[in-house]
Design a protein around this motif. Structure first.
Motif, PDB file in Angstrom:
ATOM      1  N   TRP A  43     -22.378  12.095 -23.721  1.00 52.12           N
ATOM      2  CA  TRP A  43     -22.875  12.772 -22.529  1.00 52.12           C
ATOM      3  C   TRP A  43     -21.918  12.647 -21.359  1.00 52.12           C
ATOM      4  O   TRP A  43     -22.092  13.327 -20.345  1.00 52.12           O
ATOM      5  N   GLY A  44     -20.939  11.777 -21.459  1.00 55.60           N
ATOM      6  CA  GLY A  44     -19.933  11.653 -20.415  1.00 55.60           C
ATOM      7  C   GLY A  44     -20.311  10.661 -19.336  1.00 55.60           C
ATOM      8  O   GLY A  44     -21.264   9.897 -19.445  1.00 55.60           O
ATOM      9  N   LEU A  45     -19.542  10.703 -18.257  1.00 50.50           N
ATOM     10  CA  LEU A  45     -19.724   9.795 -17.125  1.00 50.50           C
ATOM     11  C   LEU A  45     -20.766  10.369 -16.175  1.00 50.50           C
ATOM     12  O   LEU A  45     -20.580  11.445 -15.613  1.00 50.50           O
ATOM     13  N   LEU A  46     -21.875   9.657 -15.997  1.00 47.24           N
ATOM     14  CA  LEU A  46     -22.971  10.117 -15.154  1.00 47.24           C
ATOM     15  C   LEU A  46     -23.311   9.064 -14.109  1.00 47.24           C
ATOM     16  O   LEU A  46     -23.088   7.869 -14.320  1.00 47.24           O
ATOM     17  N   ASN A  47     -23.860   9.507 -12.986  1.00 47.26           N
ATOM     18  CA  ASN A  47     -24.310   8.576 -11.948  1.00 47.26           C
ATOM     19  C   ASN A  47     -25.525   7.797 -12.433  1.00 47.26           C
ATOM     20  O   ASN A  47     -26.403   8.348 -13.096  1.00 47.26           O
ATOM     21  N   LEU A  48     -25.561   6.519 -12.083  1.00 51.44           N
ATOM     22  CA  LEU A  48     -26.716   5.689 -12.393  1.00 51.44           C
ATOM     23  C   LEU A  48     -27.706   5.774 -11.229  1.00 51.44           C
ATOM     24  O   LEU A  48     -27.318   6.021 -10.088  1.00 51.44           O
ATOM     25  N   SER A  49     -28.966   5.570 -11.483  1.00 48.78           N
ATOM     26  CA  SER A  49     -29.984   5.616 -10.438  1.00 48.78           C
ATOM     27  C   SER A  49     -29.839   4.460  -9.463  1.00 48.78           C
ATOM     28  O   SER A  49     -30.192   4.566  -8.301  1.00 48.78           O
ATOM     29  N   TYR A  50     -29.344   3.347  -9.951  1.00 47.06           N
ATOM     30  CA  TYR A  50     -29.152   2.158  -9.128  1.00 47.06           C
ATOM     31  C   TYR A  50     -27.967   1.370  -9.682  1.00 47.06           C
ATOM     32  O   TYR A  50     -27.538   1.602 -10.805  1.00 47.06           O
ATOM     33  N   LEU A  51     -27.441   0.463  -8.885  1.00 43.79           N
ATOM     34  CA  LEU A  51     -26.307  -0.342  -9.319  1.00 43.79           C
ATOM     35  C   LEU A  51     -26.702  -1.235 -10.492  1.00 43.79           C
ATOM     36  O   LEU A  51     -27.738  -1.893 -10.460  1.00 43.79           O
ATOM     37  N   ILE A  52     -25.867  -1.241 -11.523  1.00 43.01           N
ATOM     38  CA  ILE A  52     -26.044  -2.139 -12.653  1.00 43.01           C
ATOM     39  C   ILE A  52     -24.737  -2.908 -12.809  1.00 43.01           C
ATOM     40  O   ILE A  52     -23.696  -2.300 -13.088  1.00 43.01           O
ATOM     41  N   LYS A  83     -19.607  -6.848 -23.980  1.00 38.04           N
ATOM     42  CA  LYS A  83     -19.322  -6.862 -22.536  1.00 38.04           C
ATOM     43  C   LYS A  83     -19.057  -5.473 -21.963  1.00 38.04           C
ATOM     44  O   LYS A  83     -19.121  -5.279 -20.760  1.00 38.04           O
ATOM     45  N   LYS A  84     -18.750  -4.487 -22.809  1.00 35.14           N
ATOM     46  CA  LYS A  84     -18.447  -3.136 -22.326  1.00 35.14           C
ATOM     47  C   LYS A  84     -19.710  -2.340 -22.015  1.00 35.14           C
ATOM     48  O   LYS A  84     -19.641  -1.304 -21.373  1.00 35.14           O
ATOM     49  N   LEU A  85     -20.853  -2.815 -22.481  1.00 35.00           N
ATOM     50  CA  LEU A  85     -22.097  -2.064 -22.311  1.00 35.00           C
ATOM     51  C   LEU A  85     -22.906  -2.578 -21.134  1.00 35.00           C
ATOM     52  O   LEU A  85     -22.975  -3.774 -20.885  1.00 35.00           O
ATOM     53  N   LEU A  86     -23.531  -1.637 -20.417  1.00 32.38           N
ATOM     54  CA  LEU A  86     -24.419  -1.987 -19.315  1.00 32.38           C
ATOM     55  C   LEU A  86     -25.875  -2.038 -19.781  1.00 32.38           C
ATOM     56  O   LEU A  86     -26.606  -2.964 -19.463  1.00 32.38           O
ATOM     57  N   ARG A  87     -26.301  -1.020 -20.502  1.00 27.67           N
ATOM     58  CA  ARG A  87     -27.680  -0.912 -20.971  1.00 27.67           C
ATOM     59  C   ARG A  87     -27.718  -0.201 -22.319  1.00 27.67           C
ATOM     60  O   ARG A  87     -26.807   0.528 -22.685  1.00 27.67           O
ATOM     61  N   TYR A  88     -28.852  -0.376 -23.026  1.00 27.68           N
ATOM     62  CA  TYR A  88     -29.110   0.360 -24.253  1.00 27.68           C
ATOM     63  C   TYR A  88     -30.609   0.578 -24.369  1.00 27.68           C
ATOM     64  O   TYR A  88     -31.400  -0.181 -23.804  1.00 27.68           O
ATOM     65  N   LEU A  89     -30.993   1.640 -25.059  1.00 27.74           N
ATOM     66  CA  LEU A  89     -32.407   1.970 -25.211  1.00 27.74           C
ATOM     67  C   LEU A  89     -32.614   2.692 -26.536  1.00 27.74           C
ATOM     68  O   LEU A  89     -31.847   3.597 -26.884  1.00 27.74           O
ATOM     69  N   THR A  90     -33.642   2.280 -27.256  1.00 25.69           N
ATOM     70  CA  THR A  90     -34.000   2.933 -28.505  1.00 25.69           C
ATOM     71  C   THR A  90     -35.420   3.462 -28.389  1.00 25.69           C
ATOM     72  O   THR A  90     -36.309   2.741 -27.937  1.00 25.69           O
ATOM     73  N   VAL A  91     -35.616   4.708 -28.810  1.00 26.00           N
ATOM     74  CA  VAL A  91     -36.936   5.329 -28.776  1.00 26.00           C
ATOM     75  C   VAL A  91     -37.232   5.898 -30.157  1.00 26.00           C
ATOM     76  O   VAL A  91     -36.407   6.599 -30.743  1.00 26.00           O
TER      77      VAL A  91
END
Length: 117
Positions: A43-52, A83-91
């Motif tokens: 999906w590319g580089l996107l703005n985050l809703s808040y600082l992480i 260390k390269k990842l900020l977040r992850y989510l599985t649905v």
């Protein structure tokens, strides 16, 4: 087999080659655990809703795959120490939406609408 959508957010300073390596790494983890990848999207580089972790943006990678519950636990175990990842989510989903591309450019969407009319 269950259907899953899995999204990871990499740090904003991650290079395109590192994004490709991350995609290959997590794809291989899914396949090693008897999962089947249906589709991967960058999906590319996107703005985050808040600082992480002091990051304003993140590189999103999205996987659609079939697998059992052990695939999720193995994926998340590896992602928690990366260390390269900020977040992850599985649905878990009932069915995949393979046609809709939510993060395509506006020009591409306009072209598709012209051809479909």
């Amino acid at each position: 087999m269950n259907l899953y959508e899995h999204t990871i957010i990499a740090r904003q300073d991650t290079s395109p080659s590192e994004i490709k390596q991350l995609t290959e790494k997590y794809s291989s983890i899914i396949e090693k655990n008897n999962g089947e990848i249906v589709k991967t999207e960058n999906w590319g580089l996107l703005n985050l809703s808040y600082l992480i972790k002091k990051n304003k943006k993140g590189s999103y990678i999205h996987f659609k795959f079939k697998g059992k519950g052990n695939v999720i636990s193995e994926l998340e175990k590896n992602e928690a120490i990366d260390k390269k990842l900020l977040r992850y989510l599985t649905v878990k989903v009932k069915k995949f939406d393979l046609e809709t591309n939510f993060f395509s450019k506006k020009d591409e969407l306009d072209k598709k609408e012209k051809f479909s009319n």
